[in-house]
Design a protein around this motif. Structure first.
Motif, PDB file in Angstrom:
ATOM      1  N   UNK A 170       0.794  -1.224   0.000  1.00  0.00           N
ATOM      2  CA  UNK A 170       0.000   0.000   0.000  1.00  0.00           C
ATOM      3  C   UNK A 170       0.822   1.266   0.000  1.00  0.00           C
ATOM      4  N   UNK A 171       2.119   1.142  -0.175  1.00  0.00           N
ATOM      5  CA  UNK A 171       2.985   2.311  -0.145  1.00  0.00           C
ATOM      6  C   UNK A 171       3.024   3.064  -1.456  1.00  0.00           C
ATOM      7  N   UNK A 172       3.556   4.265  -1.398  1.00  0.00           N
ATOM      8  CA  UNK A 172       3.758   5.078  -2.578  1.00  0.00           C
ATOM      9  C   UNK A 172       4.931   4.493  -3.358  1.00  0.00           C
ATOM     10  N   UNK A 173       4.719   4.227  -4.621  1.00  0.00           N
ATOM     11  CA  UNK A 173       5.756   3.594  -5.419  1.00  0.00           C
ATOM     12  C   UNK A 173       6.870   4.590  -5.750  1.00  0.00           C
ATOM     13  N   UNK A 174       6.521   5.831  -6.109  1.00  0.00           N
ATOM     14  CA  UNK A 174       7.560   6.793  -6.457  1.00  0.00           C
ATOM     15  C   UNK A 174       7.068   8.225  -6.326  1.00  0.00           C
ATOM     16  N   UNK A 175       6.711   8.622  -5.121  1.00  0.00           N
ATOM     17  CA  UNK A 175       6.246   9.994  -4.857  1.00  0.00           C
ATOM     18  C   UNK A 175       7.349  10.995  -5.156  1.00  0.00           C
ATOM     19  N   UNK A 176       6.974  12.085  -5.809  1.00  0.00           N
ATOM     20  CA  UNK A 176       7.914  13.154  -6.088  1.00  0.00           C
ATOM     21  C   UNK A 176       8.745  12.976  -7.349  1.00  0.00           C
ATOM     22  N   UNK A 177       8.718  11.792  -7.932  1.00  0.00           N
ATOM     23  CA  UNK A 177       9.504  11.556  -9.140  1.00  0.00           C
ATOM     24  C   UNK A 177       8.595  11.398 -10.352  1.00  0.00           C
ATOM     25  N   UNK A 178       7.543  10.599 -10.201  1.00  0.00           N
ATOM     26  CA  UNK A 178       6.606  10.367 -11.291  1.00  0.00           C
ATOM     27  C   UNK A 178       5.389  11.278 -11.116  1.00  0.00           C
ATOM     28  N   UNK A 179       4.632  11.515 -12.166  1.00  0.00           N
ATOM     29  CA  UNK A 179       3.412  12.325 -12.089  1.00  0.00           C
ATOM     30  C   UNK A 179       2.393  11.696 -11.154  1.00  0.00           C
ATOM     31  N   UNK A 180       2.339  10.373 -11.164  1.00  0.00           N
ATOM     32  CA  UNK A 180       1.431   9.617 -10.296  1.00  0.00           C
ATOM     33  C   UNK A 180       2.294   8.824  -9.326  1.00  0.00           C
ATOM     34  N   UNK A 181       2.137   9.062  -8.034  1.00  0.00           N
ATOM     35  CA  UNK A 181       2.994   8.402  -7.046  1.00  0.00           C
ATOM     36  C   UNK A 181       2.806   6.887  -6.994  1.00  0.00           C
ATOM     37  N   UNK A 182       1.794   6.363  -7.649  1.00  0.00           N
ATOM     38  CA  UNK A 182       1.562   4.918  -7.672  1.00  0.00           C
ATOM     39  C   UNK A 182       2.077   4.265  -8.946  1.00  0.00           C
ATOM     40  N   UNK A 183       2.897   4.974  -9.693  1.00  0.00           N
ATOM     41  CA  UNK A 183       3.449   4.465 -10.952  1.00  0.00           C
ATOM     42  C   UNK A 183       4.958   4.673 -10.962  1.00  0.00           C
ATOM     43  N   UNK A 184       5.669   3.676 -11.469  1.00  0.00           N
ATOM     44  CA  UNK A 184       7.117   3.787 -11.656  1.00  0.00           C
ATOM     45  C   UNK A 184       7.484   3.211 -13.010  1.00  0.00           C
ATOM     46  N   UNK A 185       8.348   3.901 -13.728  1.00  0.00           N
ATOM     47  CA  UNK A 185       8.918   3.389 -14.974  1.00  0.00           C
ATOM     48  C   UNK A 185      10.371   3.063 -14.655  1.00  0.00           C
TER      49      UNK A 185
END
Length: 130
Positions: free
Chosen positions: A95-110
């Motif tokens: 349930x954590x934030x995958x990438x807050x502050x880096x991606x537009x959506x904190x629940x998405x990472x590329x």
């Protein structure tokens, strides 16, 4: 609230000049483990814990042969890919934030695997559900 994680193969790259210069098989080509468009869904609740089974049988969509895709019914994720993406999958399943502050959506990472001559690009998404 429950959480699942969807992983999608966005792209596969190839650097033949690096393979020619450094690889034992200079013509090894693109990664054979994944196909562009492959989708995987990870769950971690009840009796199902896909994370601790290294993504085995999480494949939900492919345009290839499911038996030869890492993460399909017969093969766990490739170790190079798993090393690169497992931390984001685990965070999302908890349930954590995958990438807050880096991606537009904190629940998405590329991100991509660490194979320097033929990396695979992954999209990782935390999906919340009841």
């Amino acid at each position: 609230m429950k959480h699942k994680v969807k992983v999608t193969v966005l792209d596969k790259k190839l650097y033949p000049e690096l393979q020619q210069k450094y690889c034992a098989d200079p013509n090894s080509g693109v990664c054979p483990c994944y196909n562009v468009g492959d989708e995987f869904v990870f769950y971690r609740d009840g009796d199902r814990d896909d994370f601790w089974h290294l993504g085995l049988n999480t494949l939900v969509k492919t345009n290839g042969n499911a038996d030869t895709v890492a993460g399909g019914p017969k093969l766990p994720f490739c170790s190079e890919a798993w090393d690169a993406i497992s931390r984001y999958i685990y965070t999302g399943l908890q349930g954590g934030s995958v990438m807050a502050g880096w991606m537009k959506d904190e629940n998405v990472m590329i991100t991509c695997c660490s194979d320097g001559t033929r990396p695979v690009i992954f999209k990782i998404e935390r999906i919340d559900y009841e």
